[in-house]
Design an enzyme around this catalytic site. Structure first.
Site, short mmCIF file in Angstrom:
data_model
loop_
_atom_site.label_atom_id
_atom_site.label_comp_id
_atom_site.label_asym_id
_atom_site.label_seq_id
_atom_site.Cartn_x
_atom_site.Cartn_y
_atom_site.Cartn_z
N GLU A 32 -9.62 -1.60 6.76
CA GLU A 32 -8.39 -2.16 7.32
C GLU A 32 -8.44 -2.12 8.85
OE1 GLU A 32 -4.86 -0.12 5.99
OE2 GLU A 32 -3.65 -0.93 7.60
N GLN A 80 0.84 -1.19 0.00
CA GLN A 80 0.00 0.00 0.00
C GLN A 80 0.88 1.25 0.00
OE1 GLN A 80 -2.16 1.10 3.64
NE2 GLN A 80 -4.02 1.09 2.42
C1 LIG Z 1 4.85 -0.73 10.94
C2 LIG Z 1 4.33 0.32 10.00
C3 LIG Z 1 3.88 -0.06 8.76
C4 LIG Z 1 3.42 0.92 7.87
N1 LIG Z 1 3.02 0.50 6.63
C5 LIG Z 1 2.60 1.42 5.75
C6 LIG Z 1 2.23 1.01 4.42
O1 LIG Z 1 2.30 -0.18 4.06
N2 LIG Z 1 1.83 1.95 3.55
C7 LIG Z 1 1.74 3.28 3.90
O2 LIG Z 1 1.31 4.07 3.07
N3 LIG Z 1 2.11 3.70 5.14
C8 LIG Z 1 2.53 2.81 6.07
N4 LIG Z 1 2.91 3.22 7.32
C9 LIG Z 1 2.92 4.65 7.63
C10 LIG Z 1 1.83 5.11 8.57
O3 LIG Z 1 0.57 5.10 7.93
C11 LIG Z 1 2.23 6.50 9.07
O4 LIG Z 1 3.42 6.36 9.81
C12 LIG Z 1 1.15 7.13 9.91
O5 LIG Z 1 0.03 7.44 9.15
C13 LIG Z 1 1.66 8.41 10.62
O6 LIG Z 1 2.24 9.30 9.71
P1 LIG Z 1 3.72 9.88 9.96
O7 LIG Z 1 4.65 8.74 10.25
O8 LIG Z 1 4.04 10.78 8.83
O9 LIG Z 1 3.62 10.72 11.31
P2 LIG Z 1 3.03 12.21 11.46
O10 LIG Z 1 1.74 12.32 10.76
O11 LIG Z 1 4.11 13.17 11.10
O12 LIG Z 1 2.77 12.28 13.01
C14 LIG Z 1 3.82 12.52 13.96
C15 LIG Z 1 3.19 12.61 15.35
O13 LIG Z 1 2.24 13.71 15.39
C16 LIG Z 1 0.97 13.26 15.81
N5 LIG Z 1 -0.08 13.99 15.09
C17 LIG Z 1 -0.13 14.26 13.76
N6 LIG Z 1 -1.25 14.94 13.46
C18 LIG Z 1 -1.94 15.09 14.62
C19 LIG Z 1 -3.19 15.70 14.97
N7 LIG Z 1 -3.96 16.26 14.05
N8 LIG Z 1 -3.57 15.67 16.28
C20 LIG Z 1 -2.81 15.06 17.23
N9 LIG Z 1 -1.60 14.48 16.95
C21 LIG Z 1 -1.19 14.48 15.67
C22 LIG Z 1 0.93 11.79 15.44
O14 LIG Z 1 0.01 11.09 16.26
C23 LIG Z 1 2.37 11.36 15.70
O15 LIG Z 1 2.55 11.08 17.07
C24 LIG Z 1 3.38 2.29 8.23
C25 LIG Z 1 3.82 2.67 9.50
C26 LIG Z 1 4.31 1.71 10.37
C27 LIG Z 1 4.79 2.15 11.73
#
Ligand SMILES: Cc1cc2nc3c(=O)[nH]c(=O)nc-3n(C[C@H](O)[C@H](O)[C@H](O)COP(=O)(O)OP(=O)(O)OC[C@H]3O[C@@H](n4cnc5c(N)ncnc54)[C@H](O)[C@@H]3O)c2cc1C
Length: 396
Positions: free
Chosen positions: A248, A130
């Protein structure tokens, strides 16, 4: 904690019990593989096992038979997972196929896409990953910048994805890309199926805290994608993605609850044997934790029942899938934190097995479980969704 710890039996009707008996019989006659810790070896073993499960008819049982399913209910699928736990057998590996892309294609795919892809998903004959998240688009997914420009019969895709689980194993990637840069952020996004062998696709693996490399960065440099690989209407990919993520978050519980129960039962069994043979007693605080985790798993069972009912009625999600994910994550993390705390400071000393537990395995699983409050939408963001859409609190 004594006697039977498993609380397995989501619902018992005579028809379901007879189905359950068939699975048990099959499992009793089948050699069950050991699952190694290494991510690549683990994937291969579980993929081969998934293929066997599919050939025997135990996978995607609630999909229509014309697309590789068996016209049964989600309850039947839950029964399969429960019997796999009971037998100590691994679960299927391609969550992306079974929980993410499969149900999305069932709901949004063209007839040609359904016929081409769906029958190959349950057995892992084609593997999907994905491609949603980007370096600057995670929780705020609508700010994604990967673009898809229509050129003749193709889309030309440019951009970068990150955290793409099992990209290095995948045949196809379900990608969100911007098809209309002039439209507001949630509009003008489309959902495309991209062949990972296409010219211009580069995969770079990332290392995790566990030492494994399960996910990757994926680069798309002028990748040509046939327009027939567009899922749902052009520029309406946000709706497809929200349906996919909601599905999901709910569906993954049906399988992952089983994994949490397997792990808890194993911890109980190991500690019980250790206490019996050594006479070393557990401190009361840890005994209490066993009771708490057991109760949490029973609560998760209740959650599974509500999900199965919602899936059966195809009820609108309206934030309940976020609640599902929050409950699942909390319970899973508590199971592995229990093992981690049982290891105590001895986890730092090589060669010891506190309470009979194997440190390498349980430390790995504890760290892995930390990722569940991030993947599929972070805990903080899911709490916001529940506050606004389920409880009706004002937006922050
Ligand atoms: C094991 C694993 C597998 C994954 N697999 C996939 C995959 O197959 N495909 C894919 O597309 N993605 C994948 N991901 C990515 C995952 O979807 C993202 O890591 C997740 O959506 C968070 O985005 P980010 O890492 O950019 O963090 P950010 O969005 O930058 O967030 C950083 C911090 O800020 C907080 N935060 C952000 N916005 C807000 C808000 N509005 N209010 C309060 N707190 C907030 C978050 O909770 C977090 O603690 C995977 C992640 C992991 C850990």
């Amino acid at each position: 904690v004594d006697g039977q710890v498993s609380n397995l039996n989501v619902s018992a009707t005579p028809a379901l019990e007879s189905y359950r008996a068939q699975i048990r019989q099959w499992l009793a006659e089948t050699e069950i593989p050991e699952v190694p810790l290494d991510v690549d070896e683990r994937f291969e073993v579980r993929r081969a096992w998934q293929k066997r499960l599919d050939e025997a008819g135990w996978i995607s049982v609630d999909w229509p038979s014309e697309y590789g399913g068996h016209d049964l209910s989600a309850l039947h699928q839950v029964a399969v997972y429960e019997e796999l736990i009971r037998a100590g057998a691994p679960l299927p590996v391609t969550v992306s196929n079974l929980v993410v892309v499969g149900p999305t294609l069932l709901a949004w795919g063209t007839e040609q896409q359904k016929r081409e892809f769906l029958p190959k998903l349950p057995g892992g004959d084609v593997i999907f990953c994905q491609g949603f998240s980007e370096p600057n688009a995670g929780s705020d997914l609508a700010s994604l910048t990967t673009s898809a420009e229509r050129v003749g019969d193709d889309f030309v895709v440019r951009g970068q994805k990150v955290w793409t689980s099992y990209a290095h194993r995948a045949d196809f990637c379900a990608v969100l890309a911007r098809t209309n840069p002039a439209a507001p952020p949630h509009k003008g996004i489309s959902y495309l199926l991209i062949d990972m062998k296409s010219a211009g696709v580069t995969i770079r693996r990332l290392e995790q805290i566990t030492g494994n490399s399960e996910f990757s960065e994926v680069f798309f440099d002028d990748v040509r994608v046939p327009a027939t690989n567009l899922v749902g209407p052009v520029d309406e990919g946000w709706k497809v993605a929200m349906h996919s993520l909601g599905n999901e978050r709910s569906r993954i519980i049906l399988q992952r609850r089983a994994g949490a129960q397997i792990a808890f039962d194993e911890i109980v069994q190991t500690v019980r044997e250790h206490v019996a043979t050594t006479g070393i007693q557990l401190p009361p605080t840890l005994v209490r934790r066993f009771g708490e985790v057991h109760t949490m798993l029973a609560a998760l069972d209740g959650q599974v029942r509500t999900i199965v009912a919602r899936l059966a009625n195809d009820a609108p999600r309206s934030g309940l899938d976020s609640l599902d994910k929050l409950v699942l994550t909390e319970v899973e993390q508590e199971v592995f934190a229990l093992a981690y705390d049982l290891l105590g400071p001895y986890r730092l000393a090589g060669g010891s097995k506190p309470f009979g537990l194997e440190p390498e395995r349980w430390i790995h699983d504890y760290f892995y479980a930390r990722s569940w409050s991030i993947s599929g939408g972070t805990t903080q963001v899911q709490r916001n969704v529940v506050a606004e859409r389920v409880l009706g609190l004002p937006r922050t």
